[in-house]
Write a protein that holds these residues in place. Structure first.
Motif, PDB file in Angstrom:
ATOM      1  N   PHE A   1     -87.555 -57.746 139.819  1.00  0.00           N
ATOM      2  CA  PHE A   1     -86.715 -58.486 138.887  1.00  0.00           C
ATOM      3  C   PHE A   1     -85.533 -57.634 138.432  1.00  0.00           C
ATOM      4  CE2 PHE A   1     -85.803 -60.105 134.513  1.00  0.00           C
ATOM      5  CZ  PHE A   1     -85.325 -61.340 134.906  1.00  0.00           C
ATOM      6  N   TYR A   2     -85.784 -56.335 138.258  1.00  0.00           N
ATOM      7  CA  TYR A   2     -84.708 -55.421 137.864  1.00  0.00           C
ATOM      8  C   TYR A   2     -83.642 -55.378 138.951  1.00  0.00           C
ATOM      9  CZ  TYR A   2     -82.315 -51.235 136.155  1.00  0.00           C
ATOM     10  OH  TYR A   2     -81.371 -50.353 135.687  1.00  0.00           O
ATOM     11  N   ASP A   3     -84.082 -55.259 140.218  1.00  0.00           N
ATOM     12  CA  ASP A   3     -83.132 -55.255 141.334  1.00  0.00           C
ATOM     13  C   ASP A   3     -82.301 -56.525 141.368  1.00  0.00           C
ATOM     14  OD1 ASP A   3     -84.022 -52.800 142.149  1.00  0.00           O
ATOM     15  OD2 ASP A   3     -85.258 -53.540 143.798  1.00  0.00           O
ATOM     16  N   GLN A   4     -82.962 -57.658 141.069  1.00  0.00           N
ATOM     17  CA  GLN A   4     -82.258 -58.936 141.080  1.00  0.00           C
ATOM     18  C   GLN A   4     -81.178 -58.955 140.002  1.00  0.00           C
ATOM     19  OE1 GLN A   4     -82.643 -61.698 143.343  1.00  0.00           O
ATOM     20  NE2 GLN A   4     -80.651 -61.989 142.343  1.00  0.00           N
ATOM     21  N   THR A   5     -81.507 -58.370 138.850  1.00  0.00           N
ATOM     22  CA  THR A   5     -80.531 -58.298 137.754  1.00  0.00           C
ATOM     23  C   THR A   5     -79.336 -57.437 138.168  1.00  0.00           C
ATOM     24  OG1 THR A   5     -82.335 -58.500 136.148  1.00  0.00           O
ATOM     25  CG2 THR A   5     -80.217 -57.724 135.308  1.00  0.00           C
ATOM     26  N   VAL A   6     -79.623 -56.293 138.784  1.00  0.00           N
ATOM     27  CA  VAL A   6     -78.548 -55.412 139.266  1.00  0.00           C
ATOM     28  C   VAL A   6     -77.692 -56.165 140.292  1.00  0.00           C
ATOM     29  CG1 VAL A   6     -77.995 -53.285 140.528  1.00  0.00           C
ATOM     30  CG2 VAL A   6     -79.853 -53.297 138.853  1.00  0.00           C
TER      31      VAL A   6
ATOM     32  N   ASP B   1     -73.598 -58.317 148.755  1.00  0.00           N
ATOM     33  CA  ASP B   1     -74.426 -59.209 149.575  1.00  0.00           C
ATOM     34  C   ASP B   1     -75.608 -58.473 150.193  1.00  0.00           C
ATOM     35  OD1 ASP B   1     -72.708 -61.258 148.958  1.00  0.00           O
ATOM     36  OD2 ASP B   1     -71.534 -61.088 150.799  1.00  0.00           O
ATOM     37  N   GLU B   2     -75.327 -57.291 150.737  1.00  0.00           N
ATOM     38  CA  GLU B   2     -76.406 -56.513 151.346  1.00  0.00           C
ATOM     39  C   GLU B   2     -77.403 -56.074 150.292  1.00  0.00           C
ATOM     40  OE1 GLU B   2     -77.209 -52.502 154.063  1.00  0.00           O
ATOM     41  OE2 GLU B   2     -75.142 -53.149 153.665  1.00  0.00           O
ATOM     42  N   TYR B   3     -76.896 -55.680 149.103  1.00  0.00           N
ATOM     43  CA  TYR B   3     -77.787 -55.267 148.020  1.00  0.00           C
ATOM     44  C   TYR B   3     -78.709 -56.422 147.627  1.00  0.00           C
ATOM     45  CZ  TYR B   3     -79.423 -52.892 143.805  1.00  0.00           C
ATOM     46  OH  TYR B   3     -80.217 -52.279 142.869  1.00  0.00           O
ATOM     47  N   ALA B   4     -78.134 -57.622 147.535  1.00  0.00           N
ATOM     48  CA  ALA B   4     -78.923 -58.804 147.156  1.00  0.00           C
ATOM     49  C   ALA B   4     -80.017 -59.095 148.181  1.00  0.00           C
ATOM     50  CB  ALA B   4     -78.017 -60.016 146.995  1.00  0.00           C
ATOM     51  N   SER B   5     -79.754 -58.797 149.453  1.00  0.00           N
ATOM     52  CA  SER B   5     -80.742 -59.060 150.502  1.00  0.00           C
ATOM     53  C   SER B   5     -81.893 -58.069 150.475  1.00  0.00           C
ATOM     54  CB  SER B   5     -80.067 -59.020 151.881  1.00  0.00           C
ATOM     55  OG  SER B   5     -79.712 -57.686 152.225  1.00  0.00           O
ATOM     56  N   ARG B   6     -81.732 -56.979 149.724  1.00  0.00           N
ATOM     57  CA  ARG B   6     -82.774 -55.932 149.667  1.00  0.00           C
ATOM     58  C   ARG B   6     -83.589 -55.983 148.372  1.00  0.00           C
ATOM     59  NH1 ARG B   6     -80.161 -50.270 151.832  1.00  0.00           N
ATOM     60  NH2 ARG B   6     -79.212 -51.021 153.768  1.00  0.00           N
ATOM     61  N   VAL B   7     -83.344 -56.978 147.554  1.00  0.00           N
ATOM     62  CA  VAL B   7     -83.994 -57.062 146.240  1.00  0.00           C
ATOM     63  C   VAL B   7     -85.515 -57.000 146.369  1.00  0.00           C
ATOM     64  CG1 VAL B   7     -84.500 -58.655 144.344  1.00  0.00           C
ATOM     65  CG2 VAL B   7     -82.138 -58.245 145.021  1.00  0.00           C
TER      66      VAL B   7
END
Length: 212
Positions: A33-38, A24-30
């Motif tokens: 597009f690559y980050d979103q995929t991760v 959840d925290e990772y998703a909030s830091r996107v």
């Protein structure tokens, strides 16, 4: 898989876990597009692990820290269970290991860490050199014992090493020395690749054996 290499995605997830960053925290830091995929993969990956009642290597640290932080009775129990905490290669600890150490040593404050900032080589794997550089700040009553005598190398080698590491920006001052004498001057041998390097070393050993 060519654009989003599985190994690269897994490496990003591993780094996040070493920083104690959940899905959840990772998703909030996107930020791309690559980050979103991760983030999407990370979320699904954790759900699949949970459904399989499984953990991966990084979870063993992250989930342990999570339990100790969320449940005071568990933290107190395990902090009392380890009266003395000893850590080797402290310069290679990551953030998750650092927090775990703080939690376990919280009661006794009996901690001994061995490490060398000049030998920190695992930054790519999440190791944080600040852990060792700020050890005395984290544990104000600590005593530092520099281990400067070297038992394997001659002084010529150690002087060369001292010259190289003196240029490191973040380090603790030390001066390596040996009782093994001055020794031969350091030579630089350039080889084409690792195979020719191995052949050179093997040939040198064979020549020394021939010489007795």
């Amino acid at each position: 898989p060519k654009r989003f290499v599985p190994r690269g995605i897994h490496s990003q997830i591993s780094n996040a876990k070493n920083q104690l960053i959940g899905p959840d925290e990772y998703a909030s830091r996107v930020a791309s597009f690559y980050d979103q995929t991760v983030a999407d993969v990370y979320n699904l990956y954790q759900r699949r692990l949970f459904a399989s009642n499984a953990v991966d290597f990084d979870d063993m640290l992250m989930l342990t820290v999570d339990v100790l932080q969320r449940f005071p009775e568990a933290r107190e129990k395990w902090a009392k269970a380890f009266r003395y905490v000893l850590v080797d290669e402290y310069q290679d600890t990551n953030h998750a290991q650092y927090v775990l150490l703080q939690l376990l040593a919280d009661v006794s404050k009996n901690i001994m860490a061995v490490g060398d900032p000049d030998q920190s080589v695992y930054g790519f794997r999440g190791a944080d050199i600040r852990n060792i550089l700020e050890f005395e700040k984290d544990f104000p009553n600590s005593k530092v014992i520099p281990l400067e005598q070297n038992y394997r190398s001659t002084n010529a080698i150690l002087q060369a090493a001292n010259q190289v590491i003196s240029h490191n920006r973040e380090r603790k001052e030390k001066n390596l020395w040996s009782e093994l004498g001055e020794g031969e001057p350091v030579r630089v041998v350039e080889t084409e690749d690792e195979h020719s390097e191995a052949r050179f070393v093997a040939a040198e050993i064979a020549a020394r054996i021939e010489e007795g």
